[in-house]
Scaffold this motif. Sequence first.
Motif, PDB file in Angstrom:
ATOM      1  N   VAL A   1     -14.964  -4.129   4.197  1.00 37.33           N
ATOM      2  CA  VAL A   1     -14.765  -2.753   4.673  1.00 37.33           C
ATOM      3  C   VAL A   1     -14.999  -1.767   3.542  1.00 37.33           C
ATOM      4  O   VAL A   1     -15.623  -0.714   3.720  1.00 37.33           O
ATOM      5  CB  VAL A   1     -13.347  -2.584   5.262  1.00 37.33           C
ATOM      6  CG1 VAL A   1     -13.112  -1.135   5.677  1.00 37.33           C
ATOM      7  CG2 VAL A   1     -13.146  -3.506   6.449  1.00 37.33           C
ATOM      8  N   THR A   2     -14.495  -2.079   2.360  1.00 36.72           N
ATOM      9  CA  THR A   2     -14.621  -1.177   1.219  1.00 36.72           C
ATOM     10  C   THR A   2     -16.081  -0.899   0.881  1.00 36.72           C
ATOM     11  O   THR A   2     -16.461   0.232   0.573  1.00 36.72           O
ATOM     12  CB  THR A   2     -13.899  -1.766  -0.008  1.00 36.72           C
ATOM     13  OG1 THR A   2     -12.528  -1.990   0.329  1.00 36.72           O
ATOM     14  CG2 THR A   2     -13.981  -0.812  -1.181  1.00 36.72           C
ATOM     15  N   ARG A   3     -16.936  -1.909   0.956  1.00 32.96           N
ATOM     16  CA  ARG A   3     -18.354  -1.715   0.651  1.00 32.96           C
ATOM     17  C   ARG A   3     -19.092  -1.036   1.803  1.00 32.96           C
ATOM     18  O   ARG A   3     -19.954  -0.181   1.596  1.00 32.96           O
ATOM     19  CB  ARG A   3     -19.005  -3.061   0.338  1.00 32.96           C
ATOM     20  CG  ARG A   3     -18.447  -3.732  -0.919  1.00 32.96           C
ATOM     21  CD  ARG A   3     -18.988  -5.135  -1.081  1.00 32.96           C
ATOM     22  NE  ARG A   3     -20.449  -5.122  -1.273  1.00 32.96           N
ATOM     23  CZ  ARG A   3     -21.196  -6.212  -1.235  1.00 32.96           C
ATOM     24  NH1 ARG A   3     -20.639  -7.395  -0.996  1.00 32.96           N
ATOM     25  NH2 ARG A   3     -22.497  -6.131  -1.424  1.00 32.96           N
ATOM     26  N   LEU A   4     -18.746  -1.390   3.035  1.00 33.30           N
ATOM     27  CA  LEU A   4     -19.421  -0.796   4.189  1.00 33.30           C
ATOM     28  C   LEU A   4     -19.040   0.663   4.388  1.00 33.30           C
ATOM     29  O   LEU A   4     -19.852   1.470   4.833  1.00 33.30           O
ATOM     30  CB  LEU A   4     -19.082  -1.595   5.454  1.00 33.30           C
ATOM     31  CG  LEU A   4     -19.767  -2.951   5.610  1.00 33.30           C
ATOM     32  CD1 LEU A   4     -19.105  -3.766   6.714  1.00 33.30           C
ATOM     33  CD2 LEU A   4     -21.243  -2.775   5.904  1.00 33.30           C
ATOM     34  N   ILE A   5     -17.788   1.004   4.053  1.00 32.63           N
ATOM     35  CA  ILE A   5     -17.296   2.360   4.325  1.00 32.63           C
ATOM     36  C   ILE A   5     -18.055   3.397   3.508  1.00 32.63           C
ATOM     37  O   ILE A   5     -18.102   4.577   3.867  1.00 32.63           O
ATOM     38  CB  ILE A   5     -15.767   2.448   4.037  1.00 32.63           C
ATOM     39  CG1 ILE A   5     -15.109   3.525   4.896  1.00 32.63           C
ATOM     40  CG2 ILE A   5     -15.505   2.721   2.578  1.00 32.63           C
ATOM     41  CD1 ILE A   5     -14.943   3.138   6.331  1.00 32.63           C
ATOM     42  N   GLN A   6     -18.665   2.957   2.394  1.00 34.30           N
ATOM     43  CA  GLN A   6     -19.424   3.896   1.564  1.00 34.30           C
ATOM     44  C   GLN A   6     -20.680   4.387   2.282  1.00 34.30           C
ATOM     45  O   GLN A   6     -21.200   5.457   1.968  1.00 34.30           O
ATOM     46  CB  GLN A   6     -19.810   3.234   0.231  1.00 34.30           C
ATOM     47  CG  GLN A   6     -18.644   2.635  -0.544  1.00 34.30           C
ATOM     48  CD  GLN A   6     -17.541   3.638  -0.824  1.00 34.30           C
ATOM     49  OE1 GLN A   6     -17.797   4.806  -1.070  1.00 34.30           O
ATOM     50  NE2 GLN A   6     -16.305   3.158  -0.791  1.00 34.30           N
ATOM     51  N   LEU A   7     -21.184   3.596   3.229  1.00 33.96           N
ATOM     52  CA  LEU A   7     -22.356   3.996   3.994  1.00 33.96           C
ATOM     53  C   LEU A   7     -21.988   4.824   5.218  1.00 33.96           C
ATOM     54  O   LEU A   7     -22.854   5.440   5.845  1.00 33.96           O
ATOM     55  CB  LEU A   7     -23.121   2.754   4.470  1.00 33.96           C
ATOM     56  CG  LEU A   7     -23.455   1.674   3.448  1.00 33.96           C
ATOM     57  CD1 LEU A   7     -24.173   0.522   4.136  1.00 33.96           C
ATOM     58  CD2 LEU A   7     -24.310   2.233   2.335  1.00 33.96           C
ATOM     59  N   TYR A   8     -20.701   4.814   5.528  1.00 34.85           N
ATOM     60  CA  TYR A   8     -20.231   5.371   6.787  1.00 34.85           C
ATOM     61  C   TYR A   8     -20.120   6.886   6.727  1.00 34.85           C
ATOM     62  O   TYR A   8     -20.121   7.480   5.649  1.00 34.85           O
ATOM     63  CB  TYR A   8     -18.876   4.747   7.110  1.00 34.85           C
ATOM     64  CG  TYR A   8     -18.544   4.610   8.568  1.00 34.85           C
ATOM     65  CD1 TYR A   8     -19.504   4.719   9.553  1.00 34.85           C
ATOM     66  CD2 TYR A   8     -17.237   4.342   8.959  1.00 34.85           C
ATOM     67  CE1 TYR A   8     -19.173   4.572  10.880  1.00 34.85           C
ATOM     68  CE2 TYR A   8     -16.896   4.183  10.284  1.00 34.85           C
ATOM     69  CZ  TYR A   8     -17.867   4.313  11.247  1.00 34.85           C
ATOM     70  OH  TYR A   8     -17.532   4.161  12.564  1.00 34.85           O
TER      71      TYR A   8
ATOM     72  N   LEU B   1     -23.230   1.137  11.953  1.00 35.19           N
ATOM     73  CA  LEU B   1     -22.130   1.027  10.988  1.00 35.19           C
ATOM     74  C   LEU B   1     -20.777   0.973  11.677  1.00 35.19           C
ATOM     75  O   LEU B   1     -19.842   0.343  11.166  1.00 35.19           O
ATOM     76  CB  LEU B   1     -22.189   2.205  10.012  1.00 35.19           C
ATOM     77  CG  LEU B   1     -23.274   2.096   8.939  1.00 35.19           C
ATOM     78  CD1 LEU B   1     -23.460   3.419   8.222  1.00 35.19           C
ATOM     79  CD2 LEU B   1     -22.926   1.002   7.943  1.00 35.19           C
ATOM     80  N   THR B   2     -20.651   1.631  12.824  1.00 35.52           N
ATOM     81  CA  THR B   2     -19.396   1.562  13.575  1.00 35.52           C
ATOM     82  C   THR B   2     -19.071   0.125  13.949  1.00 35.52           C
ATOM     83  O   THR B   2     -17.933  -0.333  13.799  1.00 35.52           O
ATOM     84  CB  THR B   2     -19.480   2.430  14.842  1.00 35.52           C
ATOM     85  OG1 THR B   2     -19.560   3.800  14.473  1.00 35.52           O
ATOM     86  CG2 THR B   2     -18.253   2.230  15.723  1.00 35.52           C
ATOM     87  N   VAL B   3     -20.078  -0.592  14.431  1.00 39.29           N
ATOM     88  CA  VAL B   3     -19.855  -1.996  14.785  1.00 39.29           C
ATOM     89  C   VAL B   3     -19.473  -2.801  13.547  1.00 39.29           C
ATOM     90  O   VAL B   3     -18.487  -3.550  13.553  1.00 39.29           O
ATOM     91  CB  VAL B   3     -21.113  -2.590  15.444  1.00 39.29           C
ATOM     92  CG1 VAL B   3     -20.913  -4.080  15.712  1.00 39.29           C
ATOM     93  CG2 VAL B   3     -21.437  -1.874  16.737  1.00 39.29           C
ATOM     94  N   ALA B   4     -20.234  -2.635  12.465  1.00 39.77           N
ATOM     95  CA  ALA B   4     -19.979  -3.424  11.260  1.00 39.77           C
ATOM     96  C   ALA B   4     -18.611  -3.115  10.664  1.00 39.77           C
ATOM     97  O   ALA B   4     -17.841  -4.034  10.328  1.00 39.77           O
ATOM     98  CB  ALA B   4     -21.076  -3.162  10.230  1.00 39.77           C
ATOM     99  N   VAL B   5     -18.281  -1.825  10.529  1.00 38.53           N
ATOM    100  CA  VAL B   5     -17.005  -1.436   9.913  1.00 38.53           C
ATOM    101  C   VAL B   5     -15.829  -1.835  10.803  1.00 38.53           C
ATOM    102  O   VAL B   5     -14.809  -2.350  10.314  1.00 38.53           O
ATOM    103  CB  VAL B   5     -16.990   0.077   9.620  1.00 38.53           C
ATOM    104  CG1 VAL B   5     -15.596   0.527   9.187  1.00 38.53           C
ATOM    105  CG2 VAL B   5     -18.008   0.421   8.538  1.00 38.53           C
ATOM    106  N   SER B   6     -15.944  -1.592  12.106  1.00 38.55           N
ATOM    107  CA  SER B   6     -14.842  -1.926  13.011  1.00 38.55           C
ATOM    108  C   SER B   6     -14.561  -3.419  13.024  1.00 38.55           C
ATOM    109  O   SER B   6     -13.405  -3.847  12.962  1.00 38.55           O
ATOM    110  CB  SER B   6     -15.161  -1.439  14.428  1.00 38.55           C
ATOM    111  OG  SER B   6     -15.307  -0.039  14.468  1.00 38.55           O
ATOM    112  N   ILE B   7     -15.623  -4.212  13.102  1.00 37.59           N
ATOM    113  CA  ILE B   7     -15.441  -5.670  13.110  1.00 37.59           C
ATOM    114  C   ILE B   7     -14.836  -6.138  11.788  1.00 37.59           C
ATOM    115  O   ILE B   7     -13.896  -6.943  11.762  1.00 37.59           O
ATOM    116  CB  ILE B   7     -16.784  -6.370  13.362  1.00 37.59           C
ATOM    117  CG1 ILE B   7     -17.296  -6.076  14.768  1.00 37.59           C
ATOM    118  CG2 ILE B   7     -16.655  -7.873  13.134  1.00 37.59           C
ATOM    119  CD1 ILE B   7     -16.498  -6.687  15.876  1.00 37.59           C
TER     120      ILE B   7
END
Length: 685
Positions: free
Chosen positions: A396-403, A123-129
């Motif tokens: 980012v908004t959708r991915l951050i929920q998994l973070y 998730l770090t890779v996905a959110v950061s990118i």
Amino acid sequence: MRNGFIATKRLLVGRPMRSHELADAVLPKRVALPIYSSDALSSVAYATEEILKVLTLGALAYLYLTPWIALGVVFLMTVVVLSYRQVVHAYPGGGGSYEVASRNLGRWPGLVVAAALMVDYILTVAVSIASGVDNVISAVPALNPWRVELAVTLVAVLAVINMRGVKESGRAFAVPTYLFMAGILGMIVAGGVRFFTGTLPEAVSAHYQVTPELHSLSMVGLVFLGLRAFSSGCTALTGVEAVSNGVPSFAKPKARNAAKTLAALGVLAVTMFAGITALAMATHVRVVENTCDLVGFAGDCRVDPQLTVIAQLAAAVSGGQTNPFFYYVQATTALVLVLAANTAFNGFPVLMSILARHDQMPRQLQNRGDRLAFSNGIIMLAAAAVLLLLVYQASVTRLIQLYILGVFTSFTLSQIGMVKHWTVELRHVVSAGVRRQLRTSRVINGVGAALTGLVLVIVLVTKFTHGAYLVVIAIPALCWWMNKVQRHYEGVRAELAVRADPRALPSRVHAVVLASQMNEPTMRAIGYARATRPSSLVAITAQVDSDQTHALQRAWMDAAVPVPLVVLDAPYRDLTAPIVDYIDGIRRSGPRDLVAVFIPEFVVGHWWEEILHNHSAVFLRLRLKMLPGVMTIAVPYQIASAAPRAALEASDVRPLVSPASRRAGRDAAGAGPAVAAATPASMDR
């Protein structure tokens, strides 16, 4: 084709490095800081934004909670940094949270931490990118339709850079990270000066109103909203544990240098997060989850992106979106957000290699590539991140929920493990001064365990229905998989243990040569099989076409081959079944006998030649491998395209047939299969 692949690989990855060069790949603090802190430092670029997005669900009425939530995040970050300094000193061998939990809490807590860290790194890779792409689009809105493609390309570039090795990737990432630090700190200082002199303008969104999605919250609802905003702001803590995972990569003294790097990371992250939050409040930044909730937004809210918090602050401090400093901040922020994924590219492969050494992941993950990087782990991480970016459209908004759920799971178990570690140490120490230090360390980790455990509950409750439930499913699934892998390796190791006398020999060795044509590869296989002096030796062929089989028998007799030829009936044109049945019958004739199957094959030199032949021998090999007591021996023969003709003429294998018989064999031969670059000639029918 192979030469072209190697040339491309060398261009992208570089020359191979010798194993002893690994000692030269250690990192000084000035290089280690940008490598291991880029994730934590870049998190401040969107942590404040995530807090504001949650609070503006109630319009502007609850923005007064922002400084208090930020203060809580700063306090928690300080405690976590201090706690992980204890981990660095206690476990200088690396492994971080996984090592701490495994040694102190047991196997299953260790697996939970490993699974949580795996999810966190991906998730770090996905959110950061995705966040980096957001900042690029803030500066160049025309790129918005290409959001996903741009994100996937950046992941691929990062993967290639990391496969070049830790030291080279460190040099590549050091300068952008330092430029980002200079830009953000410069923006904070300039904004502070303008604020105290009364010349700080408002953000471009300051005049916007916000349509509330939540109305008339009760006290319980307000608390829940505040906790949800706090859990979103805790994204600022992601990446703090990376230093403890990478201690072995530091220059000596490793633990001390890692601890100093972690302290520097903490000071920088706290300063930058607090400064950005203060500037956002001072300039009245407005940012929401749904752009259409902004009343007065200039543009089409359905397709046009809103400016990020960093973009709005840079524009306000520098005097507009045309100022060079605005583009400098946007460029360095986007770059460091992309490079923040590098923290995961350093941590994930190392974690996978440790798990592989412990038999909890496939063994291939512990192998280093040409450049001494864990290439398989890098590829695995890149593939998983790309999949997430495609599924969630790089949002980012959708991915951050998994973070951060995985982050705080590993935080909590690690700190609990450290409390137990210090408790055990206290039982063996009598010196009053040392005991005082150990008690202090235990208190620090105890406070860290309590706070991170509380945040873990908050994150779980507030984000569960927003996507965190997927992480709750993923972590147990990964634990199950790692347990399954470990049990497999343990079972295989037990089965492979030597049980018989290593000096014992098989009762008999029966040699079988596959022969469908009278040609040089078949004769070479016959010669090699005879040289092994087996107890019995036969050649077999499966009859699909009676004319071809009779021609082969005549050529065999004319050549006076000193090996009997057995013809197997194949009424259904399946070559594999009759051959497997025949060999299985030989094997069953003696429980201590071995059957050696010699498969003649010719090797082609060009990729296009491979597709001109079929692959029936591949299936035969797979079937034979499943038979106990059966060995398959490939006897290669290089044709002209695969080796110089002189090498063929210099072959030391004497032909067993005359030129005339060889011509007769060629006349009797049919067309047929090959197997990739190594083509079993006996099956080429």
